[in-house]
Structures are given as structure tokens and as C-alpha cells.
Design a protein around this motif. Structure first.
Motif, PDB file in Angstrom:
ATOM      1  N   ASP A  38       0.805  -1.231   0.000  1.00  0.00           N
ATOM      2  CA  ASP A  38       0.000   0.000   0.000  1.00  0.00           C
ATOM      3  C   ASP A  38       0.833   1.275   0.000  1.00  0.00           C
ATOM      4  N   LYS A  39       2.084   1.170  -0.419  1.00  0.00           N
ATOM      5  CA  LYS A  39       2.939   2.353  -0.600  1.00  0.00           C
ATOM      6  C   LYS A  39       3.609   2.242  -1.966  1.00  0.00           C
ATOM      7  N   VAL A  40       3.940   3.380  -2.541  1.00  0.00           N
ATOM      8  CA  VAL A  40       4.690   3.375  -3.791  1.00  0.00           C
ATOM      9  C   VAL A  40       6.113   2.909  -3.483  1.00  0.00           C
ATOM     10  N   VAL A  41       6.583   1.973  -4.262  1.00  0.00           N
ATOM     11  CA  VAL A  41       7.923   1.423  -4.049  1.00  0.00           C
ATOM     12  C   VAL A  41       8.956   2.354  -4.664  1.00  0.00           C
ATOM     13  N   GLU A  42       9.856   2.812  -3.827  1.00  0.00           N
ATOM     14  CA  GLU A  42      10.902   3.750  -4.239  1.00  0.00           C
ATOM     15  C   GLU A  42      12.294   3.125  -4.222  1.00  0.00           C
ATOM     16  N   LYS A  43      12.371   1.820  -3.915  1.00  0.00           N
ATOM     17  CA  LYS A  43      13.683   1.192  -3.779  1.00  0.00           C
ATOM     18  C   LYS A  43      13.760  -0.119  -4.552  1.00  0.00           C
ATOM     19  N   MET A  44      14.953  -0.361  -5.086  1.00  0.00           N
ATOM     20  CA  MET A  44      15.280  -1.649  -5.677  1.00  0.00           C
ATOM     21  C   MET A  44      16.571  -2.094  -5.004  1.00  0.00           C
ATOM     22  N   PHE A  45      16.678  -3.395  -4.781  1.00  0.00           N
ATOM     23  CA  PHE A  45      17.826  -3.944  -4.079  1.00  0.00           C
ATOM     24  C   PHE A  45      18.549  -4.947  -4.960  1.00  0.00           C
ATOM     25  N   PHE A  46      19.867  -4.886  -4.934  1.00  0.00           N
ATOM     26  CA  PHE A  46      20.671  -5.954  -5.507  1.00  0.00           C
ATOM     27  C   PHE A  46      21.231  -6.728  -4.329  1.00  0.00           C
ATOM     28  N   ILE A  47      20.980  -8.033  -4.290  1.00  0.00           N
ATOM     29  CA  ILE A  47      21.349  -8.842  -3.135  1.00  0.00           C
ATOM     30  C   ILE A  47      22.783  -9.344  -3.296  1.00  0.00           C
ATOM     31  N   LYS A  48      23.641  -8.852  -2.444  1.00  0.00           N
ATOM     32  CA  LYS A  48      25.039  -9.307  -2.431  1.00  0.00           C
ATOM     33  C   LYS A  48      25.139 -10.637  -1.689  1.00  0.00           C
ATOM     34  N   SER A  49      24.428 -10.741  -0.570  1.00  0.00           N
ATOM     35  CA  SER A  49      24.370 -12.006   0.170  1.00  0.00           C
ATOM     36  C   SER A  49      23.066 -12.053   0.946  1.00  0.00           C
ATOM     37  N   GLY A  50      22.541 -13.272   1.110  1.00  0.00           N
ATOM     38  CA  GLY A  50      21.321 -13.463   1.876  1.00  0.00           C
ATOM     39  C   GLY A  50      20.114 -13.784   1.004  1.00  0.00           C
ATOM     40  N   ILE A  51      18.962 -13.902   1.674  1.00  0.00           N
ATOM     41  CA  ILE A  51      17.711 -14.269   1.003  1.00  0.00           C
ATOM     42  C   ILE A  51      16.599 -13.334   1.471  1.00  0.00           C
ATOM     43  N   LEU A  52      15.777 -12.906   0.507  1.00  0.00           N
ATOM     44  CA  LEU A  52      14.590 -12.095   0.781  1.00  0.00           C
ATOM     45  C   LEU A  52      13.353 -12.882   0.355  1.00  0.00           C
ATOM     46  N   ARG A  53      12.226 -12.531   0.964  1.00  0.00           N
ATOM     47  CA  ARG A  53      10.947 -13.141   0.600  1.00  0.00           C
ATOM     48  C   ARG A  53       9.947 -12.020   0.368  1.00  0.00           C
ATOM     49  N   SER A  54       9.218 -12.099  -0.746  1.00  0.00           N
ATOM     50  CA  SER A  54       8.108 -11.166  -0.948  1.00  0.00           C
ATOM     51  C   SER A  54       6.817 -11.946  -0.719  1.00  0.00           C
TER      52      SER A  54
END
Length: 187
Positions: A38-54
């Protein structure tokens, strides 16, 4: 990130330094929110290490949308592109190190360095192909096949991600996933 990008585009060390200067490298602990719905996304990430979940919350239920692994970009890409309010939450599954790009800085870089526009295409194509593959699996494969494919593609997920999140990603209740895992062990 340099080796990831160089697979798609040639650039000088100076051009890479200008690109990477648009990001800030940050470390984030496990179980932290990077994006909220419910917010405008202003960021993009490049993952150097680790795991994300959407994930999305639908009728009070947390439904995993995607797992993002190292050496890839992560965001709610639809909101990032359109400037409309996003639907996804993005959280850290492990401690992570990412390069964080601001939306306006990211896009202005491509205006200044049109040769790098290919990176945007690569990100978009990758996101599209991931969704096509996921839809195809749901339409043509049963749960056991989807589970085995996920193991083959991302075996390390199973040591780091909860069974509940994996079940959600596969579109089933954790109990159904347990039954599939038991049937595989018995064969």
C-alpha cells in the motif's frame, strides 16, 4: 554485482563506479521489512548475500510470492515501474547485504548512460520469465513435481526458509507439503 552486470553489458571501471555510486551498500538483520504494501515502491535492491521473501496478505493470510537469492535484484517491480501503490511486502529471511537503489536515481542513471539501459531490460525479462515459469508450473505440474523442482533449483532454501513459507509459495497448506515430503521419503 560487477560480475552479474558484466554478463550482460560491457563497461569501463569508471562507468561501473558511477553506477555503483548511485547505490548504498547496507546490511540488514534477519526478519526485517524492506518494503510494505500500500505504498509506492521507491527502492530496488541488488542482493550481495542473503535471502529475501516477498509476500501478499490476502484475507488475512500471508501468501509467499517469491524468494530472492543473492546476485539478483529484488523489489515490487510492478510498483517500482508504474509508481502505483505496491501489493507486496519484502522481508529478510536471513541477515543480508544489499545495494539499495533509489527509484529516481536509478532511472536518471539510465538517462545519463543509455548504454546501461540493457540492465533494465535484463531485470524486466528476468521478472517476466520467473512469473511465466511459475504460472506454467501451477498449470501443468502437481504439488510433488513443483516441490521437487524447487528443491532442484534452490536447495539451500530448505535449510533457511520455514516450511510454512515454502508451502505458501507452492500454493498449499503446510500439512499437504508434509504429506508430499513423507511420500517422497518412502519412495
Amino acid at each position: 554485482m560487477k560480475s552479474f552486470l558484466s554478463a550482460y553489458i560491457e563497461f569501463s571501471d569508471n562507468e561501473y563506479e558511477q553506477f555503483i555510486s548511485k547505490a548504498k551498500q547496507i546490511q540488514i538483520k534477519k526478519n526485517e521489512q524492506l518494503l510494505v504494501a500500500d505504498k509506492v515502491v521507491e527502492k530496488m535492491f541488488f542482493i550481495k548475500s542473503g535471502i529475501l521473501r516477498s509476500y501478499r496478505i490476502i484475507d488475512g493470510v500471508d501468501i509467499t510470492h517469491h524468494f530472492f537469492l543473492e546476485n539478483g535484484f529484488a523489489t515490487d517491480y510492478e510498483s517500482f515501474l508504474t509508481g502505483k501503490h505496491g501489493e507486496l511486502y519484502l522481508e529478510t529471511i536471513t541477515d543480508i547485504t544489499v545495494y539499495e537503489f533509489n527509484r529516481s536515481t536509478f532511472f536518471s542513471f539510465f538517462e545519463d548512460f543509455p548504454r546501461f539501459e540493457k540492465i533494465r531490460s535484463v531485470i524486466a525479462e528476468y521478472a517476466y520469465l520467473q512469473m511465466v515459469e511459475r504460472l506454467r508450473e501451477f498449470q501443468t505440474k502437481d504439488l510433488k513435481e513443483r516441490y521437487l523442482n524447487l528443491i532442484n533449483k534452490n536447495s539451500k532454501l530448505f535449510n533457511l526458509v520455514s516450511q510454512k513459507d515454502i508451502a505458501s509459495y507452492l500454493g498449499v497448506a503446510p500439512q499437504s507439503l508434509s504429506r508430499i515430503k513423507d511420500s517422497i521419503r518412502q519412495t
